[in-house]
Design a protein around this motif. Structure first.
Motif, mmCIF file in Angstrom:
data_model
loop_
_atom_site.group_PDB
_atom_site.id
_atom_site.type_symbol
_atom_site.label_atom_id
_atom_site.label_comp_id
_atom_site.label_asym_id
_atom_site.label_seq_id
_atom_site.Cartn_x
_atom_site.Cartn_y
_atom_site.Cartn_z
ATOM 1 N N PHE A 1 -21.729 86.503 24.743
ATOM 2 C CA PHE A 1 -22.369 85.293 24.448
ATOM 3 C C PHE A 1 -23.120 84.835 25.776
ATOM 4 C CE2 PHE A 1 -21.844 80.545 24.329
ATOM 5 C CZ PHE A 1 -22.047 80.372 22.900
ATOM 6 N N THR A 2 -24.304 85.291 25.656
ATOM 7 C CA THR A 2 -25.060 85.052 27.157
ATOM 8 C C THR A 2 -26.470 84.548 26.526
ATOM 9 O OG1 THR A 2 -24.238 87.046 27.604
ATOM 10 C CG2 THR A 2 -25.932 86.637 28.665
ATOM 11 N N HIS A 3 -26.786 83.452 27.573
ATOM 12 C CA HIS A 3 -28.203 82.976 27.599
ATOM 13 C C HIS A 3 -28.852 83.811 28.784
ATOM 14 C CE1 HIS A 3 -31.278 79.450 28.898
ATOM 15 N NE2 HIS A 3 -31.679 80.591 28.256
ATOM 16 N N SER A 4 -29.845 84.582 28.362
ATOM 17 C CA SER A 4 -30.415 85.550 29.496
ATOM 18 C C SER A 4 -31.720 85.324 29.683
ATOM 19 C CB SER A 4 -30.049 87.220 29.052
ATOM 20 O OG SER A 4 -28.750 87.350 28.783
ATOM 21 N N PHE A 5 -32.463 85.366 30.950
ATOM 22 C CA PHE A 5 -33.521 85.125 31.267
ATOM 23 C C PHE A 5 -34.280 86.689 31.520
ATOM 24 C CE2 PHE A 5 -31.877 81.157 31.964
ATOM 25 C CZ PHE A 5 -32.944 80.378 31.694
ATOM 26 N N GLY B 1 -34.551 84.106 20.472
ATOM 27 C CA GLY B 1 -35.346 83.506 21.737
ATOM 28 C C GLY B 1 -35.349 82.034 21.727
ATOM 29 N N ALA B 2 -35.246 81.541 23.241
ATOM 30 C CA ALA B 2 -34.996 80.256 23.413
ATOM 31 C C ALA B 2 -36.381 79.477 23.428
ATOM 32 C CB ALA B 2 -34.326 80.166 24.785
ATOM 33 N N GLN B 3 -36.418 78.334 22.902
ATOM 34 C CA GLN B 3 -37.711 77.433 23.026
ATOM 35 C C GLN B 3 -38.223 77.093 24.380
ATOM 36 O OE1 GLN B 3 -37.510 74.654 19.702
ATOM 37 N NE2 GLN B 3 -37.347 76.362 18.170
ATOM 38 N N SER B 4 -37.178 76.962 25.102
ATOM 39 C CA SER B 4 -37.209 76.337 26.534
ATOM 40 C C SER B 4 -36.382 77.105 27.410
ATOM 41 C CB SER B 4 -37.023 74.819 26.641
ATOM 42 O OG SER B 4 -35.674 74.304 26.124
ATOM 43 N N ALA B 5 -36.844 77.436 28.623
ATOM 44 C CA ALA B 5 -35.865 78.138 29.741
ATOM 45 C C ALA B 5 -35.190 77.222 30.437
ATOM 46 C CB ALA B 5 -36.956 78.606 30.801
ATOM 47 N N ASP B 6 -34.154 76.527 29.689
ATOM 48 C CA ASP B 6 -33.310 75.701 30.081
ATOM 49 C C ASP B 6 -31.906 75.577 29.310
ATOM 50 O OD1 ASP B 6 -34.023 74.404 28.094
ATOM 51 O OD2 ASP B 6 -35.367 72.685 29.278
ATOM 52 N N ALA B 7 -30.839 74.919 29.934
ATOM 53 C CA ALA B 7 -29.992 74.553 29.065
ATOM 54 C C ALA B 7 -29.749 74.213 27.685
ATOM 55 C CB ALA B 7 -28.805 73.834 30.112
ATOM 56 N N SER C 1 -39.050 83.083 30.202
ATOM 57 C CA SER C 1 -38.747 83.711 28.989
ATOM 58 C C SER C 1 -37.150 83.881 28.857
ATOM 59 C CB SER C 1 -39.446 84.940 28.562
ATOM 60 O OG SER C 1 -39.003 85.540 27.385
ATOM 61 N N SER C 2 -36.481 83.469 27.789
ATOM 62 C CA SER C 2 -35.160 83.498 27.670
ATOM 63 C C SER C 2 -34.646 83.845 26.276
ATOM 64 C CB SER C 2 -34.111 82.620 28.457
ATOM 65 O OG SER C 2 -34.436 81.339 27.782
ATOM 66 N N TYR C 3 -33.523 84.044 26.083
ATOM 67 C CA TYR C 3 -32.812 84.110 24.706
ATOM 68 C C TYR C 3 -31.282 84.222 24.625
ATOM 69 C CZ TYR C 3 -31.750 88.985 26.250
ATOM 70 O OH TYR C 3 -31.217 90.110 26.991
ATOM 71 N N GLY C 4 -30.922 83.732 23.575
ATOM 72 C CA GLY C 4 -29.392 83.556 23.350
ATOM 73 C C GLY C 4 -29.119 84.713 22.581
ATOM 74 N N GLU C 5 -27.901 85.529 22.864
ATOM 75 C CA GLU C 5 -27.312 86.615 21.993
ATOM 76 C C GLU C 5 -25.812 86.423 22.186
ATOM 77 O OE1 GLU C 5 -27.907 91.617 22.410
ATOM 78 O OE2 GLU C 5 -28.268 90.227 24.138
ATOM 79 N N VAL C 6 -25.553 87.103 20.756
ATOM 80 C CA VAL C 6 -23.913 86.605 20.399
ATOM 81 C C VAL C 6 -23.903 88.054 19.678
ATOM 82 C CG1 VAL C 6 -22.375 85.673 18.875
ATOM 83 C CG2 VAL C 6 -24.046 84.058 19.968
ATOM 84 N N ALA C 7 -22.602 88.629 20.190
ATOM 85 C CA ALA C 7 -22.238 89.961 19.614
ATOM 86 C C ALA C 7 -20.692 89.677 19.465
ATOM 87 C CB ALA C 7 -22.560 91.093 20.396
ATOM 88 N N VAL C 8 -20.343 90.196 17.991
ATOM 89 C CA VAL C 8 -18.709 90.368 18.053
ATOM 90 C C VAL C 8 -18.235 91.449 17.297
ATOM 91 C CG1 VAL C 8 -18.587 87.369 17.665
ATOM 92 C CG2 VAL C 8 -19.111 89.026 15.621
ATOM 93 N N ARG C 9 -17.222 91.785 17.482
ATOM 94 C CA ARG C 9 -16.617 92.845 16.832
ATOM 95 C C ARG C 9 -15.502 92.388 15.753
ATOM 96 N NH1 ARG C 9 -12.561 95.055 19.920
ATOM 97 N NH2 ARG C 9 -13.756 94.205 21.597
ATOM 98 N N VAL C 10 -15.729 92.566 14.440
ATOM 99 C CA VAL C 10 -14.960 91.968 13.396
ATOM 100 C C VAL C 10 -14.125 93.157 12.761
ATOM 101 C CG1 VAL C 10 -15.021 90.655 11.454
ATOM 102 C CG2 VAL C 10 -16.919 90.527 13.166
#
Length: 216
Positions: free
Chosen positions: A138-142, A175-181, A147-156
């Protein structure tokens, strides 16, 4: 920054310092910063396509579990281009609940919207299939300062009467629309909804049929 000191800093360290200055700059230039609180926003019913309706009549969904970093309201981000092993947190932004709690509620809402009755863990003794979800990422990575993106990975894991029926990993990056919170919060919310949709498509195949096949 002292010029002679800066000349001796590694390039990665300079990049990290520059990025942190960009992420924190606005607040310092406008006086005392106020805390911003984020969640996933409303779960619009239209987000789940009819083709993704699950075939299970009912399911128990346990609370999402994960490491201690996800059991906090702090908003973390990573500078992959500088030091991907270091998790940083925004000073003046946080979630209104832990990511584990936000994802638990979101997944329950999305599965219920697909037409499946979502029951609590106290109903597990009734023989209803049980869905256990472990949060792996569950990461906001630059990738760069812009340029940054949010990524979610779950094991179900799907259980039927304490027997593991099937287990899948679902991962989605937005992909995030802005490089901030704010940009990171929106990207992670969209990634969570995408993971939920993929999970519902998986449930639509009714994985319990795999268990029946193995018993024959």
């Amino acid at each position: 920054m002292n010029q002679s000191f800066a000349n001796h800093l590694p390039r990665r360290a300079l990049l990290a310092l520059a990025a942190c200055a960009v992420l924190a700059g606005c607040a310092s230039s406008k006086g005392p910063a106020t805390n911003a609180i984020y969640d996933f926003g409303p779960a619009a019913a239209a987000a789940v396509a009819p083709a993704g309706r699950a075939n299970l009549a009912a399911v128990v969904i346990t609370d999402v579990t994960g490491n201690a970093a996800y059991d906090s309201e702090r908003m973390f981000y990573r500078l992959n281009y500088a030091d991907p092993l270091q998790a940083r947190s925004y000073a003046h932004s946080r979630w209104n609940a832990t990511p584990l709690q936000l994802l638990t509620q979101r997944f329950k809402t999305r599965v219920a919207q697909s037409g499946v009755k979502v029951l609590s863990t106290t109903d597990a003794s009734t023989g209803v299939p049980l869905l256990r979800i472990d949060l792996d990422d569950f990461t906001h990575s630059f990738d760069s300062t812009a340029s940054s993106y949010g990524e979610v990975a779950v094991r179900v894991s799907l259980f039927d009467k304490h027997t593991l029926v099937d287990q899948r990993t679902f991962r989605h990056k937005v992909g995030a629309q802005s490089a901030d919170a704010p940009g990171g919060a929106r990207a992670l919310a969209q990634a969570a909804d995408a993971v939920a949709s993929e999970m519902i498509v998986w449930l639509a195949s009714d994985p319990r049929t795999a268990l029946t096949t193995r018993k024959q």
